[in-house]
Write a protein that holds these residues in place. Sequence first.
Motif, mmCIF file in Angstrom:
data_model
loop_
_atom_site.group_PDB
_atom_site.id
_atom_site.type_symbol
_atom_site.label_atom_id
_atom_site.label_comp_id
_atom_site.label_asym_id
_atom_site.label_seq_id
_atom_site.Cartn_x
_atom_site.Cartn_y
_atom_site.Cartn_z
ATOM 1 N N THR A 2 -1.799 15.965 -11.076
ATOM 2 C CA THR A 2 -1.355 15.072 -9.995
ATOM 3 C C THR A 2 -1.227 13.648 -10.529
ATOM 4 O OG1 THR A 2 -2.408 16.455 -8.319
ATOM 5 C CG2 THR A 2 -1.938 14.169 -7.706
ATOM 6 N N THR A 3 -0.120 12.995 -10.199
ATOM 7 C CA THR A 3 0.112 11.618 -10.645
ATOM 8 C C THR A 3 0.008 10.650 -9.476
ATOM 9 O OG1 THR A 3 2.491 11.728 -10.244
ATOM 10 C CG2 THR A 3 1.708 12.436 -12.428
ATOM 11 N N VAL A 4 -0.213 9.398 -9.799
ATOM 12 C CA VAL A 4 -0.227 8.351 -8.782
ATOM 13 C C VAL A 4 1.129 8.296 -8.089
ATOM 14 C CG1 VAL A 4 -0.323 5.850 -8.424
ATOM 15 C CG2 VAL A 4 -2.069 6.987 -9.804
ATOM 16 N N ALA A 5 2.195 8.429 -8.863
ATOM 17 C CA ALA A 5 3.544 8.420 -8.280
ATOM 18 C C ALA A 5 3.705 9.553 -7.267
ATOM 19 C CB ALA A 5 4.593 8.529 -9.378
ATOM 20 N N GLY A 6 3.177 10.722 -7.617
ATOM 21 C CA GLY A 6 3.253 11.863 -6.705
ATOM 22 C C GLY A 6 2.471 11.629 -5.424
ATOM 23 N N ILE A 7 1.290 11.030 -5.568
ATOM 24 C CA ILE A 7 0.460 10.738 -4.391
ATOM 25 C C ILE A 7 1.178 9.748 -3.486
ATOM 26 C CG2 ILE A 7 -1.695 9.681 -3.600
ATOM 27 C CD1 ILE A 7 -2.952 10.706 -6.283
ATOM 28 N N ALA A 8 1.671 8.674 -4.072
ATOM 29 C CA ALA A 8 2.374 7.651 -3.284
ATOM 30 C C ALA A 8 3.598 8.255 -2.604
ATOM 31 C CB ALA A 8 2.766 6.485 -4.177
ATOM 32 N N GLY A 9 4.349 9.059 -3.341
ATOM 33 C CA GLY A 9 5.535 9.686 -2.761
ATOM 34 C C GLY A 9 5.200 10.600 -1.601
ATOM 35 N N ARG A 10 4.149 11.413 -1.758
ATOM 36 C CA ARG A 10 3.744 12.322 -0.673
ATOM 37 C C ARG A 10 3.340 11.532 0.564
ATOM 38 N NH1 ARG A 10 1.429 17.683 -0.164
ATOM 39 N NH2 ARG A 10 2.869 18.159 -1.861
ATOM 40 N N ALA A 11 2.714 10.372 0.352
ATOM 41 C CA ALA A 11 2.273 9.534 1.474
ATOM 42 C C ALA A 11 3.404 8.691 2.053
ATOM 43 C CB ALA A 11 1.132 8.625 1.023
ATOM 44 N N GLY A 12 4.569 8.700 1.399
ATOM 45 C CA GLY A 12 5.689 7.884 1.862
ATOM 46 C C GLY A 12 5.498 6.410 1.539
ATOM 47 N N LEU A 13 4.773 6.135 0.455
ATOM 48 C CA LEU A 13 4.464 4.765 0.066
ATOM 49 C C LEU A 13 4.863 4.545 -1.394
ATOM 50 C CD1 LEU A 13 0.941 4.726 1.731
ATOM 51 C CD2 LEU A 13 2.944 3.510 2.562
ATOM 52 N N THR A 14 4.689 3.329 -1.871
ATOM 53 C CA THR A 14 5.027 3.005 -3.257
ATOM 54 C C THR A 14 3.778 3.052 -4.129
ATOM 55 O OG1 THR A 14 4.637 0.640 -2.963
ATOM 56 C CG2 THR A 14 6.862 1.453 -2.446
ATOM 57 N N GLU A 15 4.000 3.154 -5.447
ATOM 58 C CA GLU A 15 2.872 3.091 -6.376
ATOM 59 C C GLU A 15 2.147 1.751 -6.249
ATOM 60 O OE1 GLU A 15 3.191 4.722 -10.460
ATOM 61 O OE2 GLU A 15 5.267 5.121 -9.869
ATOM 62 N N ARG A 16 2.902 0.715 -6.027
ATOM 63 C CA ARG A 16 2.295 -0.610 -5.867
ATOM 64 C C ARG A 16 1.318 -0.618 -4.701
ATOM 65 N NH1 ARG A 16 5.677 -6.268 -5.395
ATOM 66 N NH2 ARG A 16 3.871 -7.594 -5.137
ATOM 67 N N THR A 17 1.705 0.018 -3.611
ATOM 68 C CA THR A 17 0.807 0.122 -2.455
ATOM 69 C C THR A 17 -0.437 0.922 -2.819
ATOM 70 O OG1 THR A 17 2.668 -0.045 -0.934
ATOM 71 C CG2 THR A 17 0.624 0.848 -0.045
ATOM 72 N N PHE A 18 -0.244 1.999 -3.581
ATOM 73 C CA PHE A 18 -1.398 2.789 -4.021
ATOM 74 C C PHE A 18 -2.403 1.889 -4.730
ATOM 75 C CE2 PHE A 18 -3.916 5.052 -7.064
ATOM 76 C CZ PHE A 18 -4.285 6.219 -6.412
#
Length: 197
Positions: free
Chosen positions: A28-44
């Motif tokens: 699992t990547t940070v990009a994947g987590i942010a994408g699943r949440a409908g947010l950006t990596e920066r927000t993560f």
Amino acid sequence: MGRWEPNARGRLARAALELFAEHGYEQTTVAGIAGRAGLTERTFFRHYADKREVLFTGSAELEQLFVGPVAEAALTLPPVDALLAGLDAVSAFFVDRRDYARRRQTVIAANAELRERELIKMASLTTALADALRGAGVADPAAGLTAEVGVAVFRVGFERWIAPGERREMAPLLHEALTELKTVAAGGGGRGGGAGA
């Protein structure tokens, strides 16, 4: 625009657990987590230092909830009895969080790095509890032993609470674990009845 939507932190945590369960923690990547949440990596990264911290972000709050009430109760109660104040506060923290706790623990159990991080969290909790007891006037070795006991009781009660099929709230399970420990310490119970016991 999703980054301005409410409860970004909670959405990221839910997305991370879903992906950890589906693909494994390592994959699992940070990009994947942010994408699943409908947010950006920066927000993560505004909310979490890395993907591991999604699973451990409540550690400081848990520590404060446990340690504070124990230290206060230890001013007037024997140290082991003072543990109940902290155990009750911790159990209130977990109300309505059993499903999340079960899923989180499954992810941690499957990964050596996360298991190590969980052990570090428990060691930190033990140290903080021992320091608080000393601050309340409990001398060593009683302060250190009581802290070890308190964290052990929490872990046993927590494991029972997240066990499949368990429906009882955490507080009675923590009380039960502490009572069992006191019984064993007093010289009763704790032995099986079979041969070789």
